[in-house]
Design a protein around this motif. Structure first.
Motif, PDB file in Angstrom:
ATOM      1  N   VAL A   1     -72.146  10.941 -59.345  1.00  0.00           N
ATOM      2  CA  VAL A   1     -72.817  11.793 -58.079  1.00  0.00           C
ATOM      3  C   VAL A   1     -72.312  13.349 -58.097  1.00  0.00           C
ATOM      4  O   VAL A   1     -71.199  13.454 -58.429  1.00  0.00           O
ATOM      5  CB  VAL A   1     -72.290  11.172 -56.825  1.00  0.00           C
ATOM      6  N   LYS A   2     -73.286  14.040 -57.861  1.00  0.00           N
ATOM      7  CA  LYS A   2     -73.074  15.281 -58.234  1.00  0.00           C
ATOM      8  C   LYS A   2     -73.104  16.111 -56.717  1.00  0.00           C
ATOM      9  O   LYS A   2     -73.791  15.608 -55.696  1.00  0.00           O
ATOM     10  CB  LYS A   2     -73.978  16.121 -58.773  1.00  0.00           C
ATOM     11  N   TYR A   3     -72.449  17.098 -56.040  1.00  0.00           N
ATOM     12  CA  TYR A   3     -72.259  17.577 -54.976  1.00  0.00           C
ATOM     13  C   TYR A   3     -72.697  19.148 -55.077  1.00  0.00           C
ATOM     14  O   TYR A   3     -71.601  19.608 -55.549  1.00  0.00           O
ATOM     15  CB  TYR A   3     -71.449  17.281 -54.262  1.00  0.00           C
ATOM     16  N   PHE A  62     -69.439  23.333 -56.849  1.00  0.00           N
ATOM     17  CA  PHE A  62     -70.279  22.173 -57.684  1.00  0.00           C
ATOM     18  C   PHE A  62     -69.138  21.078 -58.209  1.00  0.00           C
ATOM     19  O   PHE A  62     -68.069  21.507 -58.655  1.00  0.00           O
ATOM     20  CB  PHE A  62     -70.976  22.995 -58.789  1.00  0.00           C
ATOM     21  N   VAL A  63     -69.561  20.078 -57.665  1.00  0.00           N
ATOM     22  CA  VAL A  63     -68.309  18.787 -58.026  1.00  0.00           C
ATOM     23  C   VAL A  63     -69.249  17.886 -58.528  1.00  0.00           C
ATOM     24  O   VAL A  63     -70.505  17.496 -58.128  1.00  0.00           O
ATOM     25  CB  VAL A  63     -67.916  18.420 -56.591  1.00  0.00           C
ATOM     26  N   THR A  64     -68.663  17.075 -59.461  1.00  0.00           N
ATOM     27  CA  THR A  64     -69.101  15.935 -60.319  1.00  0.00           C
ATOM     28  C   THR A  64     -68.350  14.874 -60.448  1.00  0.00           C
ATOM     29  O   THR A  64     -66.999  15.043 -60.595  1.00  0.00           O
ATOM     30  CB  THR A  64     -69.663  16.292 -61.784  1.00  0.00           C
ATOM     31  N   ALA A  65     -68.686  13.798 -60.005  1.00  0.00           N
ATOM     32  CA  ALA A  65     -68.008  12.456 -60.284  1.00  0.00           C
ATOM     33  C   ALA A  65     -68.675  11.576 -61.060  1.00  0.00           C
ATOM     34  O   ALA A  65     -69.939  11.418 -60.881  1.00  0.00           O
ATOM     35  CB  ALA A  65     -67.417  11.788 -58.921  1.00  0.00           C
ATOM     36  N   GLY A  67     -64.117   5.102 -68.266  1.00  0.00           N
ATOM     37  CA  GLY A  67     -63.753   5.959 -67.613  1.00  0.00           C
ATOM     38  C   GLY A  67     -64.170   6.476 -66.409  1.00  0.00           C
ATOM     39  O   GLY A  67     -65.326   6.023 -65.976  1.00  0.00           O
ATOM     40  N   LEU A  68     -63.384   7.356 -65.770  1.00  0.00           N
ATOM     41  CA  LEU A  68     -63.766   8.098 -64.501  1.00  0.00           C
ATOM     42  C   LEU A  68     -63.540   9.744 -64.940  1.00  0.00           C
ATOM     43  O   LEU A  68     -62.455  10.008 -65.054  1.00  0.00           O
ATOM     44  CB  LEU A  68     -63.041   7.684 -63.256  1.00  0.00           C
ATOM     45  N   GLU A  69     -64.686  10.675 -64.242  1.00  0.00           N
ATOM     46  CA  GLU A  69     -64.323  11.806 -64.316  1.00  0.00           C
ATOM     47  C   GLU A  69     -64.533  12.526 -63.352  1.00  0.00           C
ATOM     48  O   GLU A  69     -65.517  12.004 -62.640  1.00  0.00           O
ATOM     49  CB  GLU A  69     -65.128  12.508 -65.370  1.00  0.00           C
ATOM     50  N   LEU A  70     -63.609  13.384 -62.695  1.00  0.00           N
ATOM     51  CA  LEU A  70     -63.828  14.267 -61.415  1.00  0.00           C
ATOM     52  C   LEU A  70     -63.538  15.588 -61.773  1.00  0.00           C
ATOM     53  O   LEU A  70     -62.753  15.839 -62.573  1.00  0.00           O
ATOM     54  CB  LEU A  70     -62.823  13.875 -60.226  1.00  0.00           C
ATOM     55  N   GLU A  71     -64.557  16.379 -61.433  1.00  0.00           N
ATOM     56  CA  GLU A  71     -64.374  17.852 -61.737  1.00  0.00           C
ATOM     57  C   GLU A  71     -65.131  18.609 -60.458  1.00  0.00           C
ATOM     58  O   GLU A  71     -66.221  18.257 -60.053  1.00  0.00           O
ATOM     59  CB  GLU A  71     -65.111  18.194 -63.104  1.00  0.00           C
ATOM     60  N   GLY A  72     -64.618  19.719 -60.229  1.00  0.00           N
ATOM     61  CA  GLY A  72     -65.031  20.593 -59.114  1.00  0.00           C
ATOM     62  C   GLY A  72     -64.734  22.132 -59.549  1.00  0.00           C
ATOM     63  O   GLY A  72     -63.503  22.489 -59.855  1.00  0.00           O
ATOM     64  N   VAL A  85     -61.337  28.437 -57.323  1.00  0.00           N
ATOM     65  CA  VAL A  85     -60.943  26.871 -57.616  1.00  0.00           C
ATOM     66  C   VAL A  85     -61.472  26.019 -58.902  1.00  0.00           C
ATOM     67  O   VAL A  85     -62.746  26.172 -58.690  1.00  0.00           O
ATOM     68  CB  VAL A  85     -60.581  26.139 -56.757  1.00  0.00           C
ATOM     69  N   VAL A  86     -60.730  25.574 -59.710  1.00  0.00           N
ATOM     70  CA  VAL A  86     -61.104  24.617 -60.794  1.00  0.00           C
ATOM     71  C   VAL A  86     -60.160  23.430 -60.673  1.00  0.00           C
ATOM     72  O   VAL A  86     -59.011  23.557 -60.826  1.00  0.00           O
ATOM     73  CB  VAL A  86     -61.212  25.372 -62.072  1.00  0.00           C
ATOM     74  N   ALA A  87     -60.472  22.163 -60.511  1.00  0.00           N
ATOM     75  CA  ALA A  87     -59.833  21.052 -60.775  1.00  0.00           C
ATOM     76  C   ALA A  87     -60.450  19.870 -61.271  1.00  0.00           C
ATOM     77  O   ALA A  87     -61.782  19.896 -61.352  1.00  0.00           O
ATOM     78  CB  ALA A  87     -59.613  20.827 -59.254  1.00  0.00           C
TER      79      ALA A  87
END
Length: 737
Positions: free
Chosen positions: A542-544, A552-555, A586-591, A601-603
């Protein structure tokens, strides 16, 4: 950052309508695109063309970004597609982020990117920049054209300076449908700084740790009053020591570019790069005992040069020249041709320790061998594209047809001498090193033809992507020293598909499937030719992108499997074995977000389970036991990686222009290839202070690994471990006019 945005009342109203109605930003365009896009999007909720105002309109083909946040990228689809409409995970490191973090290499620039492990070789990364994503090799591309990678070309791996880059796009997972033969880890597309009609004038100097002395300049602007000719000229010079004794880095970099835009529909950009590194940097390793494991003699110094300062040398020359051409015939049809010629010459002479660690019966001395490697890799690539935008009833299509060609000439001469003086790691005395004898000389020629087609379909709030490709690849390898000649050819069909649904809230769930292939040149000891590696990936996520906010956030959840994985045959040098199968889940989370005018912010967070699921190979443990590798975790790949970077800048008051940045990087525990040597996790802290005077001067002070954490980046075996980079502090002064 240049603006160069042409606005009008109609355009402003359209943008305001999109923000208020909660619709999602889509294709970046100029005003002349309005009519065609309105016709191509009859199902849009607003019945108005969707408009994304970009911060840089001089060359939309590189994708648009605002500060730390990118909203479009060309890399994932070869069309200027919004990230939220792309059904595959894409990360973007912008120019602003690289500058704020003082990223001096591609590896450093990717430190805060989800799923990417850029420094598995630690302090040896400068000598050979091995990049990994989702547990597999991450291929480097330059402006969409392939560069040599470590899986095929020894040490001739380019390492272009980041000062010449506008951004780095990372397409995670298989990418063969658009780019042909490639590793399944993905593509790191290095996007060059482009000519601009908005004036750019900058010079800078940097000093700091390890006696660093660096100077650079970035110039650009229009060459004619009508803006039909524009240019960019970027250059840099570097001279620095490293954290390892008697090891240096030196560099000269220059990148000219010019754009000719005779009319609104035609653009030709010629780009060139030249980089000479007479001293590439350190490249070596230390044993596990004394670095990651206890030793009766204490800890091996992270400053120790395990090679020989009087013998070791490493020089690299790399250059690239080519052009990007685009012509739009009408609102429907656009054609492009991208051509590059890239050369990497690498000359290495080094003394390495034996991979089994200490000499028999010793806890201080390691046996060593000398190694020389002269390589030349020449890449010619051309990519021809035809794009059509049209509608069939309620469906709006962006169709891409392409035909590309790659030709590679690779020459590698290897010399060895396995009898050299041992070295006491705790009281080093460097004795004379004997020369090497040529033991191998590969002369490889490779060709690849590829034909591909892709359709991006918009139907209401649905976005569909379908792509197919057919490849014809051939290669031959002649080695007169080892007295063999190989020739083989392969043909492969790959495809990918995906779907995205765009909610008005900015949430966009997606699902995709992609395949890839990579021919392997070589043979087993039994005489069988190596099969191409193939891979497939299932991904959901999902992208937000909240309307009205610059974020912009991606999971993403993914299941990636590679088959027919090849590796060198340890028992029969010059031959290969095929491991079988490797699976990464795996799982990726990035924002990326600008939470206010002051705060960026970058996380990211990554969970990765990377396991060899099928193989007959075994590995040797620290005590000499043989262990089957099947079912083991890949060496150097952690289960958990997390990072966060915040930057706060004051824009008003007495301290206007003053800013502070800070980052934390957590890299989880890893193992060697036998999973018997445990490499502990580490948490590293970065920090920055910067000040913009508001006139011409900008000052910054950056600290990396600020608390000087001494750690081991990875261990492949008992004798092959790498220390990570220690503390580095850089002070930079920039002058802009």
């Amino acid at each position: 950052m240049s603006t160069g945005v042409r606005t009008s009342t109609a355009l402003s109203n359209a943008l305001l309508f999109c923000l208020l109605s909660g619709t999602t930003a889509a294709y970046a365009q100029t005003a002349s695109d309005d009519a065609s896009n309105a016709a191509a999007s009859p199902s849009s909720p607003s019945n108005l063309p969707t408009v994304k105002v970009s911060g840089n309109r001089d060359n939309a083909r590189v994708g648009s970004a605002d500060g730390y946040v990118a909203v479009t990228a060309v890399t994932a689809t070869k069309t200027d597609t919004p990230l939220i409409e792309t059904p595959q995970s894409v990360s973007v490191v912008t120019r602003d982020q690289m500058t704020a973090q003082a990223a001096t290499s591609v590896a450093e620039a990717l430190r805060y990117t989800a799923s990417v492990l850029p420094e598995i070789r630690g302090d040896s990364t400068a000598g050979a920049p091995y990049l990994y994503s989702r547990g597999f090799v991450l291929e480097q591309f330059l402006d969409g054209t392939r560069l040599p990678s470590d899986t095929s070309y020894g040490y001739a791996i380019p390492n272009f300076d980041t000062y010449g880059l506008e951004r780095i796009d990372v397409l995670h997972g298989p990418s063969s449908v658009l780019y042909g033969q490639a590793n399944p880890g993905g593509v790191a597309n290095l996007v060059s700084k482009q000519p601009t009609t908005t004036p750019v004038h900058e010079v800078f100097v940097t000093t700091g740790s390890h006696n660093r002395a660096e100077f650079g300049f970035d110039l650009g602007g229009a060459l004619t009053e009508d803006g039909k000719l524009s240019y960019r000229l970027t250059g840099l010079g570097l001279d620095t020591d490293t954290q390892v004794n008697d090891s240096k880095q030196k560099r000269i970099f220059i990148a000219p570019a010019i754009t000719w835009k005779p009319d609104e529909n035609t653009t030709l950009t010629v780009l060139a790069k030249y980089q000479r590194d007479p001293d590439v940097g350190y490249y070596n390793n230390v044993p596990a005992i004394g670095s990651v494991l206890d030793s009766p003699n204490g800890r091996i110094s992270s400053h120790l040069n395990v090679g020989d300062p009087n013998f070791d040398s490493h020089a690299r020359t790399q250059y690239s020249i080519g052009y990007d051409f685009e012509h739009r015939f009408n609102p429907t049809w656009t054609v492009r041709q991208n051509l590059r010629y890239t050369v990497v010459n690498d000359n290495l002479a080094n003394v390495f320790p034996y991979p089994n660690g200490y000499a028999a019966g010793s806890t201080t001395n390691i046996n060593r061998y000398s190694f020389t490697n002269d390589e030349s890799a020449k890449f010619f690539t051309v990519d021809n594209q035809a794009q059509a935008k049209f509608s069939t009833g309620p469906l709006a299509h962006t169709v891409l047809f392409g035909f590309d060609f790659q030709r590679v000439l690779f020459d590698q001469a290897v010399g060895t001498n396995f009898i050299q003086p041992s070295l006491n790691l705790f009281n080093p005395v460097y004795l004379p090193i004997a020369g090497t004898t040529e033991t191998s000389h590969d002369m490889i020629r490779m060709k690849q033809f590829g034909a591909y087609a892709q359709d991006q379909i918009a139907y209401g709030k649905w976005r569909f992507l379908m792509g197919v490709r057919e490849d014809w690849a051939s290669a031959d390898d002649t080695n007169p020293i080892q007295n063999y000649a190989l020739a083989q050819s392969e043909r492969a069909f790959t495809w990918r598909t995906g779907v995205v649904y765009l909610f008005d809230s900015g949430i966009a769930p997606y699902a995709s499937y992609a395949k890839s292939f990579d021919p392997q040149l070589g043979a087993t000891y039994g005489g069988a030719q190596l099969k191409p590696t193939t891979a497939e990936q299932f991904e959901i996520g999902v992208k937000y992108q909240p309307p009205g906010y610059n974020s912009f956030v991606t999971a993403a959840l993914f299941d990636l499997t590679e088959r027919n994985v090849a590796s060198g045959d340890a028992d029969h040098p010059g031959y290969s074995v095929q491991l079988g199968q490797v699976r990464a889940r795996g799982l990726e989370l990035e924002g990326h977000a600008s939470l206010s005018d002051n705060l960026d912010v970058v996380a990211s967070y990554t969970y990765l389970n990377d396991v060899t699921t099928q193989t007959n190979l075994t590995g040797t443990t620290l005590n000499g036991a043989s262990v089957p590798l099947q079912g083991l975790q890949a060496y150097g790949v952690p289960r958990h990686v997390a990072s966060a970077w915040l930057d706060y800048t004051l824009h008003a008051g007495t301290f206007r222009g003053l800013g502070f940045g800070g980052g934390v990087r957590y890299i989880g525990a890893t193992y060697d290839q036998t999973n018997t040597i445990h490499v502990g996790s580490r948490t590293l802290v970065d920090a920055a202070v910067h000040y913009d005077t508001g006139t011409h001067w900008l000052f910054s002070l950056n600290g990396k690994n600020l608390f000087n954490r001494v750690y081991v980046a990875s261990c492949q075996s008992a004798g092959t471990c790498n220390y990570g980079d220690g503390v580095e502090v850089l002070a930079t002064a920039r002058y802009r006019w």
